[in-house]
Design a protein around this motif. Sequence first.
Motif, mmCIF file in Angstrom:
data_model
loop_
_atom_site.group_PDB
_atom_site.id
_atom_site.type_symbol
_atom_site.label_atom_id
_atom_site.label_comp_id
_atom_site.label_asym_id
_atom_site.label_seq_id
_atom_site.Cartn_x
_atom_site.Cartn_y
_atom_site.Cartn_z
ATOM 1 N N LYS A 75 0.801 -1.217 0.000
ATOM 2 C CA LYS A 75 0.000 0.000 0.000
ATOM 3 C C LYS A 75 0.838 1.272 0.000
ATOM 4 O O LYS A 75 0.311 2.374 -0.148
ATOM 5 C CB LYS A 75 -0.958 0.007 1.197
ATOM 6 C CG LYS A 75 -2.076 -1.028 1.092
ATOM 7 C CD LYS A 75 -3.096 -0.851 2.201
ATOM 8 C CE LYS A 75 -4.254 -1.816 2.022
ATOM 9 N NZ LYS A 75 -5.305 -1.633 3.065
ATOM 10 N N ASP A 76 2.152 1.117 0.190
ATOM 11 C CA ASP A 76 3.042 2.277 0.147
ATOM 12 C C ASP A 76 3.333 2.656 -1.302
ATOM 13 O O ASP A 76 3.794 1.815 -2.096
ATOM 14 C CB ASP A 76 4.359 1.977 0.855
ATOM 15 C CG ASP A 76 4.193 1.841 2.354
ATOM 16 O OD1 ASP A 76 3.095 2.127 2.857
ATOM 17 O OD2 ASP A 76 5.163 1.438 3.016
ATOM 18 N N SER A 163 4.325 2.422 -7.856
ATOM 19 C CA SER A 163 3.523 1.585 -6.974
ATOM 20 C C SER A 163 3.672 0.127 -7.366
ATOM 21 O O SER A 163 4.090 -0.203 -8.477
ATOM 22 C CB SER A 163 2.041 1.989 -7.051
ATOM 23 O OG SER A 163 1.542 1.791 -8.367
ATOM 24 N N SER A 191 2.204 7.822 -0.120
ATOM 25 C CA SER A 191 0.872 7.383 0.284
ATOM 26 C C SER A 191 1.019 6.060 1.021
ATOM 27 O O SER A 191 1.783 5.190 0.593
ATOM 28 C CB SER A 191 -0.035 7.199 -0.937
ATOM 29 O OG SER A 191 -1.277 6.620 -0.562
ATOM 30 N N ILE A 192 0.284 5.883 2.128
ATOM 31 C CA ILE A 192 0.318 4.620 2.866
ATOM 32 C C ILE A 192 -0.997 3.856 2.721
ATOM 33 O O ILE A 192 -1.196 2.848 3.374
ATOM 34 C CB ILE A 192 0.627 4.860 4.355
ATOM 35 C CG1 ILE A 192 -0.425 5.764 5.003
ATOM 36 C CG2 ILE A 192 2.029 5.436 4.521
ATOM 37 C CD1 ILE A 192 -0.275 5.904 6.510
ATOM 38 N N ASP A 193 -1.882 4.372 1.840
ATOM 39 C CA ASP A 193 -3.180 3.712 1.654
ATOM 40 C C ASP A 193 -3.485 3.436 0.185
ATOM 41 O O ASP A 193 -4.613 3.552 -0.271
ATOM 42 C CB ASP A 193 -4.297 4.544 2.286
ATOM 43 C CG ASP A 193 -4.327 5.982 1.775
ATOM 44 O OD1 ASP A 193 -3.652 6.279 0.759
ATOM 45 O OD2 ASP A 193 -5.023 6.814 2.395
ATOM 46 N N GLY A 194 -2.425 3.103 -0.571
ATOM 47 C CA GLY A 194 -2.630 2.713 -1.961
ATOM 48 C C GLY A 194 -2.964 3.854 -2.889
ATOM 49 O O GLY A 194 -3.554 3.636 -3.952
ATOM 50 N N THR A 196 -4.861 6.590 -2.109
ATOM 51 C CA THR A 196 -6.096 7.320 -1.777
ATOM 52 C C THR A 196 -5.785 8.708 -1.247
ATOM 53 O O THR A 196 -6.404 9.701 -1.650
ATOM 54 C CB THR A 196 -6.927 6.541 -0.743
ATOM 55 O OG1 THR A 196 -7.244 5.251 -1.286
ATOM 56 C CG2 THR A 196 -8.220 7.269 -0.424
ATOM 57 N N THR A 197 -4.812 8.804 -0.346
ATOM 58 C CA THR A 197 -4.375 10.099 0.179
ATOM 59 C C THR A 197 -2.867 10.210 0.042
ATOM 60 O O THR A 197 -2.147 9.203 0.063
ATOM 61 C CB THR A 197 -4.771 10.272 1.657
ATOM 62 O OG1 THR A 197 -4.164 9.217 2.429
ATOM 63 C CG2 THR A 197 -6.288 10.217 1.822
#
Length: 213
Positions: A75-76, A163, A191-194, A196-197
Amino acid sequence: EYALVISGGGGDSVNKVIVRTNVTGGYAGGLSGLSSDGGATWQTLPAEDVAFKEGQYPWFEAFTLSNTAVNASGKDQVCQTFTPSTTHYLNYVSLYLYKIENPTYQVTIALYNADASHKPTGAVLCITTFDAWSLTTAAAWYDFRFDTGCQVNAGSEYALVISSVGDDTTSRVMVRSYTANGYASGQRGYSIDGGTTWTMTTQDMAFKEGGWL
């Protein structure tokens, strides 16, 4: 074997274009030559080489200093924004990468527009992938080509996003970066949520991007 020919339609003993050569040679894959009759006949100069470079692309943006690394697995995700100084067609990027242990998944490199907060936004502009296992455990530059590139415009900000869907705790893909903000026209984010943020940093990824003018 191919030959680069430099010629002009005018000039005289005073008004002329000069091509620099190295009289000690040094380039084993070719040699220089000259023609004094407009190219009808050629004399080779086996002990000399024209000072030259040839390639498929120029680099437009580059930041090569690197003293740390960030994860681009699971997810990073990692991004780097940049603002081209010249409008051109982007079809190549180069990244300074290495692997930890033996990742077996694919890594994606995608280009997006950047929003007012300097974060990736909107639809993918161009995309390519590579196999994580192809990296070495020592950091090195790797060149990647987009099968279908895209135009990037001078003064507009874009975001390169790296990614992968692989393991982010053991077998990882690492992107080298620099802890000081040396590239004034963009910055690194993570980003640590794929994706998203995103959080932007005062750092820069080691990157180059280029394409045809």
